[in-house]
Write a protein that holds these residues in place. Structure first.
Motif, PDB file in Angstrom:
ATOM      1  N   VAL A 449     -21.802 -78.902 -23.452  1.00 47.84           N
ATOM      2  CA  VAL A 449     -22.817 -79.877 -22.672  1.00 47.84           C
ATOM      3  C   VAL A 449     -24.334 -79.779 -23.520  1.00 47.84           C
ATOM      4  CG1 VAL A 449     -24.097 -80.200 -20.756  1.00 47.84           C
ATOM      5  CG2 VAL A 449     -21.863 -79.166 -20.546  1.00 47.84           C
ATOM      6  N   LEU A 450     -24.638 -78.369 -23.829  1.00 47.83           N
ATOM      7  CA  LEU A 450     -26.001 -78.165 -24.513  1.00 47.83           C
ATOM      8  C   LEU A 450     -25.771 -78.851 -26.017  1.00 47.83           C
ATOM      9  CD1 LEU A 450     -28.704 -76.867 -24.028  1.00 47.83           C
ATOM     10  CD2 LEU A 450     -27.947 -74.928 -25.377  1.00 47.83           C
ATOM     11  N   GLY A 451     -26.623 -79.559 -26.380  1.00 45.41           N
ATOM     12  CA  GLY A 451     -26.703 -80.116 -27.466  1.00 45.41           C
ATOM     13  C   GLY A 451     -25.834 -81.306 -27.954  1.00 45.41           C
ATOM     14  N   GLU A 452     -25.131 -81.763 -26.944  1.00 44.03           N
ATOM     15  CA  GLU A 452     -24.542 -83.072 -27.081  1.00 44.03           C
ATOM     16  C   GLU A 452     -25.299 -84.276 -26.796  1.00 44.03           C
ATOM     17  OE1 GLU A 452     -21.181 -83.489 -27.515  1.00 44.03           O
ATOM     18  OE2 GLU A 452     -20.995 -81.220 -28.052  1.00 44.03           O
ATOM     19  N   PRO A 453     -25.058 -85.243 -27.685  1.00 40.76           N
ATOM     20  CA  PRO A 453     -25.954 -86.632 -27.682  1.00 40.76           C
ATOM     21  C   PRO A 453     -25.905 -87.032 -26.437  1.00 40.76           C
ATOM     22  CG  PRO A 453     -23.925 -86.803 -28.848  1.00 40.76           C
ATOM     23  CD  PRO A 453     -23.839 -85.433 -28.645  1.00 40.76           C
ATOM     24  N   PRO A 454     -26.911 -87.729 -25.987  1.00 43.46           N
ATOM     25  CA  PRO A 454     -27.073 -88.593 -24.562  1.00 43.46           C
ATOM     26  C   PRO A 454     -25.932 -89.574 -24.564  1.00 43.46           C
ATOM     27  CG  PRO A 454     -28.832 -88.923 -26.090  1.00 43.46           C
ATOM     28  CD  PRO A 454     -28.093 -87.970 -26.551  1.00 43.46           C
ATOM     29  N   CYS A 455     -25.376 -89.850 -23.230  1.00 44.26           N
ATOM     30  CA  CYS A 455     -24.445 -90.561 -23.023  1.00 44.26           C
ATOM     31  C   CYS A 455     -25.186 -92.143 -22.851  1.00 44.26           C
ATOM     32  CB  CYS A 455     -23.698 -90.485 -21.921  1.00 44.26           C
ATOM     33  SG  CYS A 455     -22.150 -91.527 -21.601  1.00 44.26           S
ATOM     34  N   PRO A 456     -24.620 -93.084 -23.573  1.00 48.83           N
ATOM     35  CA  PRO A 456     -25.070 -94.404 -23.338  1.00 48.83           C
ATOM     36  C   PRO A 456     -25.087 -94.767 -21.721  1.00 48.83           C
ATOM     37  CG  PRO A 456     -23.760 -94.388 -25.164  1.00 48.83           C
ATOM     38  CD  PRO A 456     -23.570 -93.064 -24.408  1.00 48.83           C
ATOM     39  N   THR A 706     -38.302 -80.343 -20.992  1.00 49.39           N
ATOM     40  CA  THR A 706     -37.713 -79.383 -20.600  1.00 49.39           C
ATOM     41  C   THR A 706     -38.067 -79.098 -19.299  1.00 49.39           C
ATOM     42  OG1 THR A 706     -37.375 -78.069 -22.719  1.00 49.39           O
ATOM     43  CG2 THR A 706     -37.094 -76.636 -20.780  1.00 49.39           C
ATOM     44  N   THR A 707     -37.312 -78.775 -18.324  1.00 50.54           N
ATOM     45  CA  THR A 707     -37.240 -78.757 -16.803  1.00 50.54           C
ATOM     46  C   THR A 707     -37.675 -77.480 -16.257  1.00 50.54           C
ATOM     47  OG1 THR A 707     -34.985 -78.479 -16.010  1.00 50.54           O
ATOM     48  CG2 THR A 707     -35.626 -80.727 -16.145  1.00 50.54           C
ATOM     49  N   ALA A 712     -35.666 -70.632 -14.422  1.00 56.44           N
ATOM     50  CA  ALA A 712     -34.906 -69.725 -13.542  1.00 56.44           C
ATOM     51  C   ALA A 712     -33.291 -69.435 -14.096  1.00 56.44           C
ATOM     52  CB  ALA A 712     -34.763 -70.546 -12.144  1.00 56.44           C
ATOM     53  N   VAL A 713     -32.935 -70.481 -14.692  1.00 52.63           N
ATOM     54  CA  VAL A 713     -31.495 -70.321 -15.409  1.00 52.63           C
ATOM     55  C   VAL A 713     -31.561 -69.234 -16.572  1.00 52.63           C
ATOM     56  CG1 VAL A 713     -29.676 -71.386 -16.770  1.00 52.63           C
ATOM     57  CG2 VAL A 713     -30.804 -72.712 -14.877  1.00 52.63           C
ATOM     58  N   VAL A 714     -32.526 -69.361 -17.356  1.00 53.58           N
ATOM     59  CA  VAL A 714     -32.579 -68.572 -18.668  1.00 53.58           C
ATOM     60  C   VAL A 714     -32.627 -66.925 -17.964  1.00 53.58           C
ATOM     61  CG1 VAL A 714     -34.085 -67.666 -20.450  1.00 53.58           C
ATOM     62  CG2 VAL A 714     -33.461 -70.172 -20.248  1.00 53.58           C
ATOM     63  N   CYS A 715     -33.774 -66.789 -16.908  1.00 55.83           N
ATOM     64  CA  CYS A 715     -33.972 -65.374 -16.467  1.00 55.83           C
ATOM     65  C   CYS A 715     -32.680 -64.808 -15.540  1.00 55.83           C
ATOM     66  CB  CYS A 715     -35.019 -65.688 -15.388  1.00 55.83           C
ATOM     67  SG  CYS A 715     -36.863 -66.001 -15.864  1.00 55.83           S
ATOM     68  N   ARG A 716     -31.942 -65.968 -15.006  1.00 56.19           N
ATOM     69  CA  ARG A 716     -30.805 -65.433 -14.440  1.00 56.19           C
ATOM     70  C   ARG A 716     -29.868 -65.082 -15.470  1.00 56.19           C
ATOM     71  NH1 ARG A 716     -29.812 -69.943 -11.724  1.00 56.19           N
ATOM     72  NH2 ARG A 716     -31.367 -69.315 -10.175  1.00 56.19           N
ATOM     73  N   GLN A 717     -29.596 -65.704 -16.539  1.00 60.21           N
ATOM     74  CA  GLN A 717     -28.638 -65.445 -17.606  1.00 60.21           C
ATOM     75  C   GLN A 717     -28.978 -64.303 -18.330  1.00 60.21           C
ATOM     76  OE1 GLN A 717     -27.679 -68.961 -19.890  1.00 60.21           O
ATOM     77  NE2 GLN A 717     -26.308 -67.964 -21.278  1.00 60.21           N
ATOM     78  N   LEU A 718     -30.353 -63.775 -18.591  1.00 59.36           N
ATOM     79  CA  LEU A 718     -30.620 -62.581 -19.140  1.00 59.36           C
ATOM     80  C   LEU A 718     -30.648 -61.296 -18.286  1.00 59.36           C
ATOM     81  CD1 LEU A 718     -33.675 -64.020 -21.411  1.00 59.36           C
ATOM     82  CD2 LEU A 718     -31.566 -63.295 -22.093  1.00 59.36           C
ATOM     83  N   GLY A 719     -30.492 -61.609 -16.929  1.00 58.29           N
ATOM     84  CA  GLY A 719     -30.385 -60.491 -15.817  1.00 58.29           C
ATOM     85  C   GLY A 719     -31.962 -59.977 -15.508  1.00 58.29           C
ATOM     86  N   VAL A 740     -34.450 -80.041 -22.542  1.00 58.90           N
ATOM     87  CA  VAL A 740     -33.338 -79.136 -21.859  1.00 58.90           C
ATOM     88  C   VAL A 740     -33.494 -79.351 -20.417  1.00 58.90           C
ATOM     89  CG1 VAL A 740     -32.309 -76.745 -21.421  1.00 58.90           C
ATOM     90  CG2 VAL A 740     -33.410 -77.514 -23.656  1.00 58.90           C
ATOM     91  N   GLY A 741     -32.286 -79.988 -19.806  1.00 57.71           N
ATOM     92  CA  GLY A 741     -32.494 -80.334 -18.234  1.00 57.71           C
ATOM     93  C   GLY A 741     -31.759 -79.874 -17.344  1.00 57.71           C
ATOM     94  N   CYS A 742     -31.955 -78.546 -17.332  1.00 55.25           N
ATOM     95  CA  CYS A 742     -31.091 -77.506 -16.141  1.00 55.25           C
ATOM     96  C   CYS A 742     -31.480 -78.043 -14.709  1.00 55.25           C
ATOM     97  CB  CYS A 742     -31.193 -76.284 -16.242  1.00 55.25           C
ATOM     98  SG  CYS A 742     -31.069 -75.484 -17.896  1.00 55.25           S
ATOM     99  N   LYS A 743     -30.461 -78.008 -13.888  1.00 54.35           N
ATOM    100  CA  LYS A 743     -30.662 -78.393 -12.411  1.00 54.35           C
ATOM    101  C   LYS A 743     -30.932 -77.045 -11.817  1.00 54.35           C
ATOM    102  CE  LYS A 743     -30.149 -82.909 -12.909  1.00 54.35           C
ATOM    103  NZ  LYS A 743     -29.917 -83.144 -14.325  1.00 54.35           N
ATOM    104  N   GLU A 744     -31.594 -77.115 -10.491  1.00 53.71           N
ATOM    105  CA  GLU A 744     -31.745 -75.994  -9.614  1.00 53.71           C
ATOM    106  C   GLU A 744     -30.350 -75.516  -9.395  1.00 53.71           C
ATOM    107  OE1 GLU A 744     -34.162 -74.550  -8.570  1.00 53.71           O
ATOM    108  OE2 GLU A 744     -35.835 -75.912  -8.801  1.00 53.71           O
ATOM    109  N   GLY A 745     -30.219 -74.047  -9.423  1.00 55.05           N
ATOM    110  CA  GLY A 745     -28.912 -73.273  -9.145  1.00 55.05           C
ATOM    111  C   GLY A 745     -28.183 -73.510 -10.391  1.00 55.05           C
ATOM    112  N   ALA A 746     -28.346 -74.011 -11.648  1.00 61.47           N
ATOM    113  CA  ALA A 746     -27.508 -73.828 -12.602  1.00 61.47           C
ATOM    114  C   ALA A 746     -27.771 -72.273 -13.159  1.00 61.47           C
ATOM    115  CB  ALA A 746     -27.969 -74.585 -13.866  1.00 61.47           C
ATOM    116  N   ALA A 747     -26.087 -71.861 -13.614  1.00 63.09           N
ATOM    117  CA  ALA A 747     -25.995 -70.401 -13.741  1.00 63.09           C
ATOM    118  C   ALA A 747     -26.059 -70.089 -15.019  1.00 63.09           C
ATOM    119  CB  ALA A 747     -24.627 -69.872 -13.466  1.00 63.09           C
ATOM    120  N   SER A 748     -25.915 -71.096 -16.098  1.00 61.48           N
ATOM    121  CA  SER A 748     -25.969 -70.999 -17.461  1.00 61.48           C
ATOM    122  C   SER A 748     -26.403 -71.859 -18.206  1.00 61.48           C
ATOM    123  CB  SER A 748     -24.506 -70.606 -18.119  1.00 61.48           C
ATOM    124  OG  SER A 748     -24.428 -70.660 -19.522  1.00 61.48           O
ATOM    125  N   LEU A 749     -27.514 -71.548 -19.540  1.00 60.88           N
ATOM    126  CA  LEU A 749     -28.032 -72.613 -20.248  1.00 60.88           C
ATOM    127  C   LEU A 749     -27.245 -73.417 -20.831  1.00 60.88           C
ATOM    128  CD1 LEU A 749     -31.016 -73.416 -21.072  1.00 60.88           C
ATOM    129  CD2 LEU A 749     -30.568 -71.802 -23.067  1.00 60.88           C
TER     130      LEU A 749
END
Length: 1821
Positions: A449-456, A706-707, A712-719, A740-749
């Motif tokens: 997902v991360l780094g993939e080109p946007p979908c038309p 970047t949202t 929160a996602v980065v902090c969660r992933q780093l413990g 970088v457009g993480c949504k609320e509650g995402a567990a991984s960047l």
């Protein structure tokens, strides 16, 4: 069927108390509880069915049982422990523990039978095993139908937070989700929620509206108070169990640290090694204790999709931290792993750490097509459906999805043009799938997902599947191309293939048909007994299995349990295991059905390049021969590759020329798309610039696009916690990513969309900087490399700081320093606590009646309730709205109703309302005292009309109910089932019945206008003490359960199960489990016996006359005469069970008390049942002029019975509530004359005294009292009467009389007899008018005295009055026979201007008495002449004079004639007419005057007569035990045991002040006895009023004398002093004095400075603790609703006589007392015309009003209890009355000095008494 009388089930409280008492057992007589006779379990256990109805499921609802084929409800009362029967119900239904049980019909009332009324211990297997009354036998009604909510009917979740561990708290009740409402939601509450959900610790506790939004459904729980250690939220203290309809402003929410479970080491939160939270750390779990069902729960908990694999050890990097010490036994349906059952680890240890791979996608579907097997590809992620972008979608992806959806394979046109079916309403996921085509589930495919080109826009993938499902499949393998073979038996049903003769030929057909290549391996495994085709024969060339030869098909499983497993070449797979992600690690291949490690020999970068390409991980960066993750655990793959680097897969590479494979770490690879992240430059691993590792390079992340959720996602992933803040700072290095457009509650960047990978400068030059909230979550089973070490991917990592710290060194200090430090610390703590108490007191003053913590109150006062939108507060229109209580039996109890717009309506409130302060407001508004009970469960029935108000969170200080915050008139959420009811203090009364007096008997409480029992199997002395103190009856001497002592009640049971501390002011201040009224058995009715009453009269001949003393703690105090009036005297006479008030003689009539003085006066209405119920007022500043005395009639009432005429008949008198006839033996004409006057029947008729017994003797006893009236007494009670020693009355010889029936039209009132006082004339029948003084003289007075038969006038004078309305201008010659013959010029129709009234004293009023002595037959001689009591001159006084006085008084002969009696001089004038009697005169007035003229001031003349009586107990070693002796005719004599009743012992003990009870024994009588057959009745207060055989000095006929042992002598200290030890008592007995309380002061020496400092600190500490105690007591008093000083309350807690029962007696009409002509008329009651005056009515009680009392009891000196002679005022005589034995003497010890301090001033505006809650008892409210 169980006998109701034997069961006492609902009052079977001995089973729920630690201290148990048997029926009728006194306090301390503990017995083992036994089931009542006939009580048992059902004989047909298990034959009855049980169900819960109306609760939305099988585990919640109204309890119903089925008996005899019919369903019926079960009821019980609210004082039965709810949890017990609730636990039985839930256990029987298999619904877990009980969460909530209620007896208030919470699920509605049943309409059919009530089958059971029960009491459970909680351990019964079935409900019918509980104690009960029998099937269909019950007292309670459907309003008591019980309801239960079991744990399995209650669920918990968090919503609106984007995950399971954050959001608004919701609880499922009755099948419906609802919010939790709590104004004081805190971390302890949130902690329980998080732990229950397996979400670790709580990060925040907040209101839902802040971040998660308000709920829209019901409120399930309200006002939750958790300690923090509960396992489920419903184990907390919950004020309100809904569902409620209410506003949602205070919906609560939590954010938890993380979940209980997590997966680490994978590419996303849905794959990795399993770790569970253990406190603040994470622990790995043993792989042997996690199965597929546990994996399903973990995937569900993490919000992932299906379980893809449980790969076991080696798949991901091993954890090195702690190991979880339990296994999980899940059913697979639990919402969280924490909800699974646990089991201990196996003894053999742990083989490896568990790992789980879940699909990151929850579900797939095909949308927007008529065919279920073609359409737009949609996938659900985190509960949201969205379309998949078509950019990277290809044929292998389609092939896997078709197989997964059961749609066969990809069709010919498998991948139509993207966007042909639109993109749907959801998001367009830009996830890129890279399937090989053999995966079982799309979630197994590599995705990025991360780094993939946007979908038309609109370019959503669409597919077409063949729709043809293959009739065979391979299951339970690593892919769809290996596993157990299954064939389709019927649509939707599959059968396992038996192993049989399966070989490679058949396997070839299977692999070909599935498109899985060639077979690699065929083998058999144990199964369940296959049911597929038998005897299958294939050539190996067939296209499908159906073309093979099948000999037969088994219809049922065969005996063989082996099943065939086929592994096709299409199952080959490669992975990088044990590394930090899927693109770095040890190379493993799946071949021949097993994962194997690739040989490390000859492994190079070209080989690694092929692996990276095959995995979709870019190019190879490294090819380590022995990767740092260590060797694998499976076999070695011997086919070492020799790749060129351009091959598509590892299997395409030629085999290496090297043969064999050495054991080692295995081959490894690090690919360019291996990812990592870090925060740098922030001084901590949890803050800094965000950098990601990609293609072997670290790069920043641009802030642009970047949202904030990305932080929160980065902090969660780093413990580093659950939240973080995102800032934009200058980007000083190249960046890999932006947007970088993480949504609320995402567990991984890695699962967040972004702009494509591109090493760049940020367009705006700003980079993302993140600061995490904390790093406490960093410690887990996965170690963090040390600073500067190499990460597994070759990057440099930064470690978290160590949390350990060296222990502080402790030095050695002197002991004194340590002690001083300790004292200083304690002082600080005490001062802090003092501040807390002061704060609480302040908060308490703001809201009286609130029982919650005052600090919390202070916080709540800051809550701004105006934030509630759309709700209004009632306009404060004072007095505009009316309030009433209905259905409670009076105006102070009932359902609360208010009147608005001319219409009455009820008020409803939910049960979670804050301490129900609205009850205090209601009672205050109605003027009904304090609130004693409030309930929102419609306790007085549901209203039927409007509901006007729903107040919420009243503070309790509002003046009117509508001033409480509410939703507006007519606006409410609650219904009539929540109509509130209140019982105020003035609606509750207390009494004792069946004990023969007010201070002993069965305890009854008046509720709803009806008297009822109190039931408590654990009734004890503390509870009894509260009853006795409340009733003004002193301390408790006995507490009883059952009917043995005072019988069972017959009405309702009003209170059940009380828990008193013993210091409560009223019984309803105790903790009471059940407020009735209840219908039920009376086996456990409680009773008490109290020490004595609050008031007593001492020094007289009986308990009905003497000096007034009141109980003050354990001592007795005299009362100032200025503070006791006629109304107070009426109350005292009523309390003592005496008759009318005869006189309030004031000081000098009886011996003065020398002890303490009561520091208050009494303001009585005259209708109170006890003196303690009267209002109080402080003493006047000028001090006390003398001690109060009261003379009551020993007879309650008189009447004439058994005659048609109301003025003739048999003489009957009431004594102690019992009517009996009077013996005729001594009844004579003067007695008749007095009784006729008293009954309003004129004078004695011509035949005044017919023959005794002519009208029978009636049904009652025949009293042998002997009356000795002179004829001028106002009341027969004033006549001399004797009982003890009088001869027995002949059977049936009852006195009869005839009265004239003619009532004189005039009378003299308020004098000492009927021959002196204010003159009144009859104005009309029943109405009297006072005569004005006018020109009255001796001539008119002569006519009055003559007409009344009272001799000649002695004095005529005027006194101030009310304005007389009698005849004016009266002129008499003095010779008229009656006043009507005098000349009357006019009669005033209205009172004249003059307020003077005439007083006439006739010679017939002359009387003599012996005052100030121990009885009526010894004392100072006083005469009543000219309207005044005067002392007789002592000059020339001799025995002959005394003889006349004794004869005149009916006291026998004179024994002594002291010239200065030891009681001292009188207070009145001296009588100058000194007598010179010969001794044979009938009265003192018949004696000639003495020749001596003048009279010297002195003690006055005295007399001691032969019938002066006293008593004592001797020979027992204590004044309260020994042989009973009485003093008569100057001689001590014993009392024979023969015929003497056991109640005599109690009467003697009571008279001596030695307690309330005693035991009577017969012992050898070694001395002569005066009496035998002494027959005291139960409750008798004095021996002198008991019948006996006549006085006779004798030897006892059987030689046995009465020996009495009293229960105690604690009551001996009174206002009357006790002589010193060894001194002679006044009657010659030896007395014992009180011990001295003084002690010498200790000497103080010189001490070191350190000791002085410690002493100083200690002193300050004591002062602080003392102040703290004061504050605590004040706070406690404040909670009781008292505003005065709490220390004073502490004293008066011993004297609290507040709410008292309503005993109304018609009082005599009292006159006003005034002074005139230098004379003061004594108090008296006037003519009480019993049984004759139809107009007689009680005085109207005074209106309830504030009373300006204060509490100064602390200033009263307290005398310690004496072990001595007891109450000598009624025991031994007080002075030298009588000839003493030769060793005699007299002693009067000095008493403690009186406290002369002024009472404290009342605080301004404070008009409340501390010690008595005054109520207008007995009034119509």
């Amino acid at each position: 069927m169980v006998p109701i009388g034997a069961l006492g089930l609902l009052l079977c409280v001995q089973l729920c108390r630690a201290e148990l008492q048997g029926t009728g057992a006194a306090v301390g007589a503990h017995t083992t509880p036994q089931p009542s006779p006939g009580l048992g379990t059902l004989l047909t256990a298990g034959a009855e069915e049980l169900r819960l109805v109306g609760g939305g499921g099988r585990c919640a609802g109204r309890v119903e049982v089925k008996h005899d084929g019919e369903w019926g409800s079960v009821c019980t009362y609210d004082y039965i422990p709810h949890g017990n029967w609730g636990a039985v119900v839930c256990r029987q239904l298999g619904c877990g523990a009980v969460a909530k049980a209620s007896p208030y019909a919470p699920f509605g009332q049943g309409t059919g039978r009530i089958w059971l009324q029960l009491w459970c211990r909680g351990g019964e297997e079935k409900l019918e095993d509980c104690l009960h009354f029998g099937w269909g036998q019950h007292y309670c009604g459907h309003e008591w139908d019980i309801g239960v909510t079991c744990a399995e009917a209650v669920e918990l979740r968090l919503v609106g937070g984007g995950g399971p561990c954050a959001g608004r708290v919701e609880v499922k009740l009755r099948g419906q989700w609802g919010s939790v409402l709590d104004h004081n939601w805190d971390k302890e509450d949130a902690k329980v929620v998080c732990q229950q959900l397996g979400c670790g610790s709580a990060i925040s506790a907040e209101f839902a509206s802040t971040r998660f939004g308000q709920g829209s459904g019901p409120i399930s729980l309200a006002v939750v108070n958790c300690r923090g250690n509960e396992t489920a939220i419903w184990e907390c203290d919950i004020h309100g169990w809904g569902p409620y309809r209410n506003f949602h402003n205070y919906d609560v929410a939590v954010t938890c640290q993380t979940g209980f479970a997590r997966l680490v080491g994978g590419d996303s939160a849905c794959a990795g090694r399993l770790e569970v939270r253990q406190g603040q750390t994470w622990s790995s779990v043993c792989e042997d204790h996690v199965d597929i069902k546990a994996a399903q729960v973990v995937c569900r908990e993490l919000g992932c999709g299906a379980v893809l694999a449980v790969p076991g050890t080696g798949r991901f990097q091993e954890g090195t931290g702690s190991l979880w010490q339990e296994g999980f036994e899940c059913t697979g349906t639990e919402p969280f792993l924490a909800a699974c059952a646990r089991r201990p680890l196996h003894a053999q240890g742990c083989s490896g750490h568990a790992a789980i791979i879940c699909s990151p996608y929850t579900r797939f579907r095909l949308a927007n097509s008529s065919s279920g097997c073609s359409g737009r590809v949609e996938v659900e992620v985190g509960g949201t459906w969205g379309s998949v972008c078509a950019t990277g979608w290809d044929l292998p992806d389609t092939h896997v999805l078709c197989h997964h959806l059961g749609c066969g394979t990809a069709a010919a046109t498998a991948v139509p043009q993207g966007g042909s079916l639109g993109s749907g309403d959801g998001p367009l996921w830009q996830d890129t799938f890279r399937c090989s085509g053999t995966e079982r589930h799309p979630g197994e495919c590599p995705t990025t997902v991360l780094g993939e080109p946007p979908c038309p826009a609109g370019l959503a993938a669409t597919i077409n599947c063949s729709g043809t499902v293959e009739p065979l499949r391979l299951v339970e393998g690593e892919s769809r191309c290996d596993g157990r073979l299954e064939v389709s038996a019927s649509p939707g049903a599959w059968a396992r293939m038996p192993a049989g003769l399966w070989d490679a030929r058949g396997a070839s057909v299977v692999c070909r048909q599935l498109g899985c290549g060639a077979p690699e391996k065929v083998y058999a495994v144990a199964g369940s007994g296959a049911a597929g085709p038998q005897g299958l024969r294939c050539a190996g060339t067939e296209d499908n299995l159906a073309q093979c030869n099948i000999s037969r098909t088994a219809a049922t499983p065969t005996g063989s349990r082996d099943e065939v497993v086929v592994v096709c070449s299409g199952s080959r797979r490669v992975r990088l295991a044990g590394g930090p992600g899927r693109c770095a690690g040890r190379v493993e291949v799946y071949a021949n059905g097993t994962w194997a490690t690739v040989c490390q020999e000859s492994w190079d970068l070209a080989d690694a390049t092929v692996v990276c390409r095959q995995l979709g991980c870019g190019t190879a960066l490294e090819a380590p021969a022995s990767p740092p993750v260590g060797p694998g655990t499976g076999p070695l793959w011997p086919h070492a590759a020799a790749c060129a680097g351009n091959e598509a897969s590892l299997w395409d590479c030629p085999a290496s020329a090297q043969h064999g494979c050495q054991r080692g770490g295995g081959a490894g690879a690090v690919c360019s798309e291996h990812l990592s992240l870090r925060l740098v430059g922030g001084g901590s691993p949890c803050s800094g610039h965000l950098e990601v590792f990609y293609n072997n390079t670290w790069g920043r992340v641009c802030a642009e696009g970047t949202t904030s959720a990305t932080a929160a996602v980065v902090c969660r992933q780093l413990g580093c916690g659950e939240t973080g803040t995102l800032e934009d700072t200058p980007a000083l290095a190249l960046a890999w990513l932006a947007w970088v457009g993480c949504k609320e509650g995402a567990a991984s960047l890695w699962r967040c969309p972004s702009a494509p990978w591109h090493l760049q400068n940020c367009s705006d030059g700003r980079g993302a900087r993140i600061t995490c909230d904390k790093d406490t979550d960093s410690t887990s089973g996965t170690p963090t490399p040390a600073p500067g070490s190499r990460c597994p991917n070759g990057a440099t990592c930064t470690a978290l700081p160590s949390t350990s710290s060296p222990a502080a060194a402790v030095g050695t200090v002197p002991v004194s320093t340590v002690l001083c430090a300790l004292l200083g610390t304690l002082l600080c703590l005490a001062l802090g606590a003092l501040a807390v108490q002061a704060y609480r007191a302040r908060a308490g003053r703001r809201g009286l009646g609130r029982a919650a913590d005052a600090l919390s109150d202070a916080v709540y006062e800051e809550l701004d309730y105006t934030v509630l939108p759309d709700y209004q507060e009632v306009p404060s229109r004072s007095g505009a709205e009316e309030l009433r209580l209905v259905g409670g039996g009076g105006r102070c109890a009932g359902r609360v109703e208010v009147k608005h717009d001319g219409e009455w309506g009820s008020v409803c409130v939910y049960d979670f309302d804050w301490e129900w302060n609205w009850g205090a407001v209601v009672c205050r508004q109605l003027g009904c005292g304090a609130m004693v009970k409030a309930s929102p469960y419609a306790p007085f029935g549901q209203g039927t009309g409007r509901i006007w108000l729903q107040p919420f969170f009243c503070r309790g200080t509002e003046e009117k109910l509508h001033q409480c915050r509410n939703f507006g008139w007519g606006q409410h959420f609650c219904g009539h089932e929540w109509d509130i009811g209140v019982t105020c203090a003035e609606a509750v009364e207390l009494r004792l019945v069946g004990g023969g007096g007010p201070c002993a008997g069965r305890v009854e409480v008046k509720l709803r206008g009806q008297w009822g029992s109190v039931a408590d199997g654990g009734w004890n002395s503390r509870s009894a003490e509260v009853v006795c103190q409340q009733l003004g009856c002193g301390s408790a001497t006995g507490a009883y359960v059952g009917s043995t002592h005072f019988g069972e009640g017959s009405g309702p049971v009003n209170l059940v199960l009380l828990d008193c501390e013993g210091n409560e002011t009223v019984l309803w201040d105790c903790k009471i489990r059940g407020w009735g009224p209840y219908r039920g058995p009376h086996n456990y009715d409680v009773a008490v016996t109290c020490q004595t009453g609050f008031a007593r009269l001492v020094g007289g001949d009986s308990a009905c006359a003497g000096r007034l003393e009141v109980r003050q703690g354990r001592t007795w105090s005299s009362v100032c005469e200025d503070h006791v009036d006629i109304k107070a005297a009426q109350v005292v006479c009523r309390e003592l069970g005496c008759g009318a008030v005869l006189a309030v003689p004031g000081t000098g009539r009886f011996q003065e008390g020398t002890g303490s003085l009561w520091q208050e006066g009494f303001e009585c209405t005259g209708t109170e049942p006890f003196l303690a119920a009267c209002a109080r007022r402080p003493l006047h500043a000028q001090g006390c002029s003398g001690h109060a005395a009261i003379i009551c009639s020993p007879y309650t009432r008189f009447r004439l019975a058994n005659s048609s005429s109301g003025c003739s008949g048999r003489v009957e008198v009431e004594v102690g509530g019992t009517w009996g006839s009077v013996c005729a033996t001594s009844w004579d004409l003067p007695d008749t004359h007095v009784l006729c006057h008293h009954l309003g029947c004129g004078t004695a008729a011509a035949t005044a005294v017919p023959q005794g017994g002519s009208l029978g003797s009636g049904d009652g006893p025949l009293w042998q009292d002997t009356f000795r009236c002179s004829g001028t007494e106002r009341h027969p009670g004033e006549c001399l009467s004797t009982v003890l020693g009088e001869p027995p009355c002949p059977a049936g010889l009852a006195a009869t009389i005839n009265c004239s029936g003619t009532v004189e039209p005039l009378r003299l009132v308020e004098g000492e007899s009927r021959c002196d006082g204010r003159l009144e004339v009859s104005a009309s029948p029943g109405a009297w008018a006072r005569m004005p003084a006018g020109v009255w003289d001796a001539r008119g007075a002569s006519v009055v005295c003559r007409q009344l038969g009272c001799g000649a006038p002695e004095e005529v004078y005027a006194v101030a009055g009310s304005g007389a309305a009698g005849p004016q201008g009266l002129r008499c010659a003095g010779t008229e026979d009656n006043l009507a013959q005098c000349n009357v010029s006019r009669t005033a129709a209205t009172p004249t201007g003059s307020r003077d009234e005439v007083v006439i004293v006739c010679s017939g009023s002359r009387r003599v008495r012996l005052a100030g002595g121990p009885g009526r037959c010894a004392g100072r001689v006083e005469v009543y002449a000219n309207g005044t009591w005067a002392t007789v001159c002592q000059e020339s006084w001799d025995l002959a004079d005394a003889t006349v006085v004794c004869r005149q008084l009916g006291c026998g002969t004179a024994l002594e004639a002291p010239a200065s009696p030891p009681v001292g001089p009188g207070t009145g004038p001296l009588w100058p007419h000194a007598a010179a009697c010969a001794g044979n005169e009938a009265s003192l007035w018949d004696c000639p005057a003495s020749a001596q003229h003048g009279c010297q001031r002195g003690g006055g003349a005295g007399a001691v007569c032969s019938e002066h009586l006293s008593l004592r107990l001797v020979g027992g070693g204590s004044p309260c035990s020994g042989h009973l002796e009485v003093f008569y005719n100057n001689t001590w004599g014993r009392v024979c045991a023969e015929g003497t009743t056991s109640a005599t012992a109690a009467a003697v003990c009571r008279q001596l002040g030695c307690g309330e009870t005693g035991t009577l024994e017969d012992t050898p009588a070694l001395a002569l006895a005066w009496l035998a057959w002494v027959g005291c009745k139960e409750g008798a207060a004095s021996l002198w009023r008991c019948p006996s055989a006549p006085w006779h000095l004798q030897n006892c006929s059987d030689g046995r004398g009465a020996h009495i042992t009293c229960d105690k002598d604690t009551d001996s200290t009174s206002g009357t002093p006790t002589p010193a030890p060894g001194s002679r008592c006044p009657d010659g007995a030896t007395c014992t004095a009180l011990p001295s309380t003084s002690s010498p002061a200790a000497a103080v020496g010189t001490v070191p400075v350190s000791t002085v400092l410690c002493a100083l600190l200690g002193t300050l500490l004591c002062l602080a603790l003392g102040a703290l105690a004061v504050q605590a007591y004040r706070a406690r008093a404040g909670r009781r609703g008292e505003a005065a000083d709490a220390l004073s309350d502490a004293v008066y807690e011993e004297l609290d006589y507040t709410v008292l029962p309503d005993y109304q007696e018609v009082p005599s009409r009292s006159g006003s007392l005034s002074e005139g002509s230098g004379k003061k008329l004594p108090y008296y009651t006037g003519d009480s015309m019993e049984e004759r005056d139809p107009e007689a009515a009680p005085d109207s009680p005074a209106q309830h009003r504030p009373h300006d009392g204060y509490d100064d009891a602390a200033d009263v000196p307290q005398e310690p209890p004496a072990p001595g002679a007891g109450d000598v005022s009624e025991g031994g005589a007080q002075s030298s009355w009588g000839r003493l034995p030769p060793t005699g003497g007299s002693c009067l010890p000095t008493s403690p000095p009186r406290d002369t301090r002024e009472p404290p001033a009342q605080p301004p505006g404070d008009t409340d008494y501390d010690d008595v809650a005054i109520g207008t008892l007995g009034t119509s409210l």
